[in-house]
Design a protein around this motif. Structure first.
Motif, mmCIF file in Angstrom:
data_model
loop_
_atom_site.group_PDB
_atom_site.id
_atom_site.type_symbol
_atom_site.label_atom_id
_atom_site.label_comp_id
_atom_site.label_asym_id
_atom_site.label_seq_id
_atom_site.Cartn_x
_atom_site.Cartn_y
_atom_site.Cartn_z
ATOM 1 N N ALA A 141 0.665 -1.636 0.260
ATOM 2 C CA ALA A 141 0.202 0.022 -0.027
ATOM 3 C C ALA A 141 0.730 1.198 0.563
ATOM 4 O O ALA A 141 0.389 2.114 -0.264
ATOM 5 N N CYS A 142 2.021 1.504 -0.062
ATOM 6 C CA CYS A 142 3.038 2.460 0.338
ATOM 7 C C CYS A 142 2.889 3.171 -0.779
ATOM 8 O O CYS A 142 2.919 5.083 -0.600
ATOM 9 N N GLY A 143 2.567 3.150 -2.032
ATOM 10 C CA GLY A 143 1.840 4.081 -2.952
ATOM 11 C C GLY A 143 0.920 4.720 -3.411
ATOM 12 O O GLY A 143 0.731 4.774 -4.139
ATOM 13 N N MET A 144 0.043 3.900 -2.354
ATOM 14 C CA MET A 144 -1.914 4.436 -2.183
ATOM 15 C C MET A 144 -2.020 6.182 -2.200
ATOM 16 O O MET A 144 -3.024 5.694 -2.406
ATOM 17 N N SER A 145 -0.649 6.512 -1.411
ATOM 18 C CA SER A 145 -0.785 7.773 -1.207
ATOM 19 C C SER A 145 -0.844 8.447 -2.547
ATOM 20 O O SER A 145 -2.382 9.559 -2.396
ATOM 21 N N LEU A 146 -1.288 7.720 -3.817
ATOM 22 C CA LEU A 146 -0.824 8.769 -4.755
ATOM 23 C C LEU A 146 -2.803 8.976 -4.800
ATOM 24 O O LEU A 146 -3.132 9.701 -5.595
ATOM 25 N N LEU A 147 -3.636 7.835 -4.482
ATOM 26 C CA LEU A 147 -4.743 7.332 -5.048
ATOM 27 C C LEU A 147 -5.916 8.652 -3.972
ATOM 28 O O LEU A 147 -6.825 9.992 -4.405
#
Length: 436
Positions: free
Chosen positions: A174-180
């Protein structure tokens, strides 16, 4: 114990789950799909790249083409599989298990959990009857997949005010999901956001204990709510604005009340709280119970045309978004509800809490034989045998079921009558009597 579990392949890396086994599983899936095309992703475990390479070698050698996304949450892989008209998906992860574990998970062409034992895949694996070919691997951008997902869900949401949310990524996929959340104008406060397969921030499993730091952050940042994810990000545990865990059943009830209505169907895992029925049946929302296991719940949501599925382990299925378990869709739909003005803590407090006690009784011998005896002993109470034995009355529910992984019988007692200790003593005595 076999690594071939009900709905995935999982074990300790290097002893139970090896590269040779992963390659053979890849050959079996590739042979089953016969010149098909799959998506592939993984979480952040240290053994992930090695297991992924071995699995990939197997799939490609059977003539199956692969679009590989690297580290990306399994709900995003599911979304890409469904929207891209792929034949299936595979994912390298051991979900919430400790770092020394790894595994291989499967998704159908529509993105929800594949009951792979019900396909020809295991027959091909056991016989070694593998196709031969030269499949092609194509690398895909995980960021592009997240953007496509953001564009898709944005059209399904009507968020009325800016929201602040704490996102505990757990050092996992989930580490890349701040983009969402950035794309949807959330003020996202990330913790444990560095990918690390040893999960040093709080461990792999989101629990009330492991999310204490996130809970403090929610209160300190005056956030509207928080969410903690597991390594493959198929589960999301919710924290309210007062820093308290909101049980998955309460989250499901809130979403069902605010988003759905009479005639709609909700699927709940067999061990979920009885608040689901107590809160939703009076509203004309049908509640369907399904055996414990996210893949079973996913398949039942699909079969019944349900609007929502929930497991006590914090898997959520919102079919208006996709059929896969998707804690991101859950968190966004919950955000929409909160944006209308009510605090999550108030919504949660409007739903009663009942004592819910879990006990484990160690056994020797066959769990099936013990359960057979218990079925006879409890016959007068007419238990539901969908998954173990469940007794429901107006005031309490009792579930007795064997563990899938250990020589244990598990007892779950929930009551609205304040008599939990008496119920535990009574049914624990019945179980021990069946062991003699």
């Amino acid at each position: 114990m076999t690594v071939f579990r009900a709905y995935d392949v999982r074990g300790v890396y290097g002893t139970e789950l090896t590269e040779d086994l992963a390659e053979r599983v890849g050959k079996a899936l590739g042979s089953y799909l016969a010149d098909g095309k799959i998506t592939l992703g993984r979480d952040t475990r240290k053994s992930g790249p090695s297991v992924e390479r071995a699995f990939l070698d197997g799939v490609l050698s059977a003539g199956c083409n692969v679009d590989s996304y690297g580290v990306l949450p399994i709900p995003m892989i599911s979304f890409e599989t469904w929207k891209g008209s792929y034949d299936a998906a595979a994912y390298i992860s051991a979900s919430h298990n400790p770092p020394q574990y790894n595994g291989i998970r499967f998704r159908t062409a529509e993105g929800y959990g594949m009951l792979y034992h019900q396909t020809e895949m295991m027959d091909l694996y056991e016989k070694g009857a593998f196709r031969e070919g030269e499949g092609r691997k194509t690398d895909r951008s995980p960021e592009d997949a997240i953007r496509r997902y953001a564009d898709y869900v944005e059209g399904k949401l009507d968020i009325e005010r800016p929201l602040r949310v704490v996102l505990d990524m757990g050092n996992g996929s989930a580490c890349g999901m701040s983009l969402l959340y950035q794309r949807l104008d959330f003020d996202g406060r990330v913790i444990n956001g560095e990918p690390d397969g040893l999960f040093p921030g709080r461990g792999p499993a989101p629990t009330e204990e492991s999310l204490k730091e996130a809970a403090k952050k929610v209160v300190g940042a005056r956030a509207d709510y928080g969410v903690g994810f597991d390594p493959d990000a198929d589960r999301g545990l919710v924290i309210d604005d007062r820093g308290r865990i909101v049980t998955p059943e309460k989250v499901a009830v809130i979403l069902a009340k605010e988003r759905y209505g009479p005639g709609d169907k909700v699927v709940a895992g067999f061990d979920c709280s009885m608040i689901v029925e107590r809160e939703l049946l009076p509203l004309g929302i049908e509640v369907i119970r399904e055996r414990v296991g996210d893949v079973y719940v996913a398949n039942r949501v699909k079969k019944e045309g349900a609007v929502l599925g929930v497991e006590r382990s914090a898997h959520f299925f919102l079919s208006e978004f996709q059929l896969s378990d998707d804690p991101f869709a859950m968190s966004l739909a919950l955000g929409e509800v909160i944006s209308r003005g009510e605090r999550l803590s108030d919504l949660a407090d409007a739903i009663p809490d009942y004592p819910y006690i879990q006990k484990s009784i160690r056994i020797e011998g066959s769990p099936a034989e013990v359960m057979r005896r218990l079925a006879g002993d409890l016959a007068s109470l007419e238990p539901d045998a969908t998954d173990g034995l469940k007794i429901c009355t107006e005031d309490y529910s009792v579930l007795i079921r064997p563990s899938n992984t250990e020589p244990l019988i598990r007892l779950y007692v929930e009551t609205a009558g304040g008599d939990e200790d008496e119920l535990v003593e009574r049914f624990e005595g019945i179980i021990k009597g069946a062991l003699k």
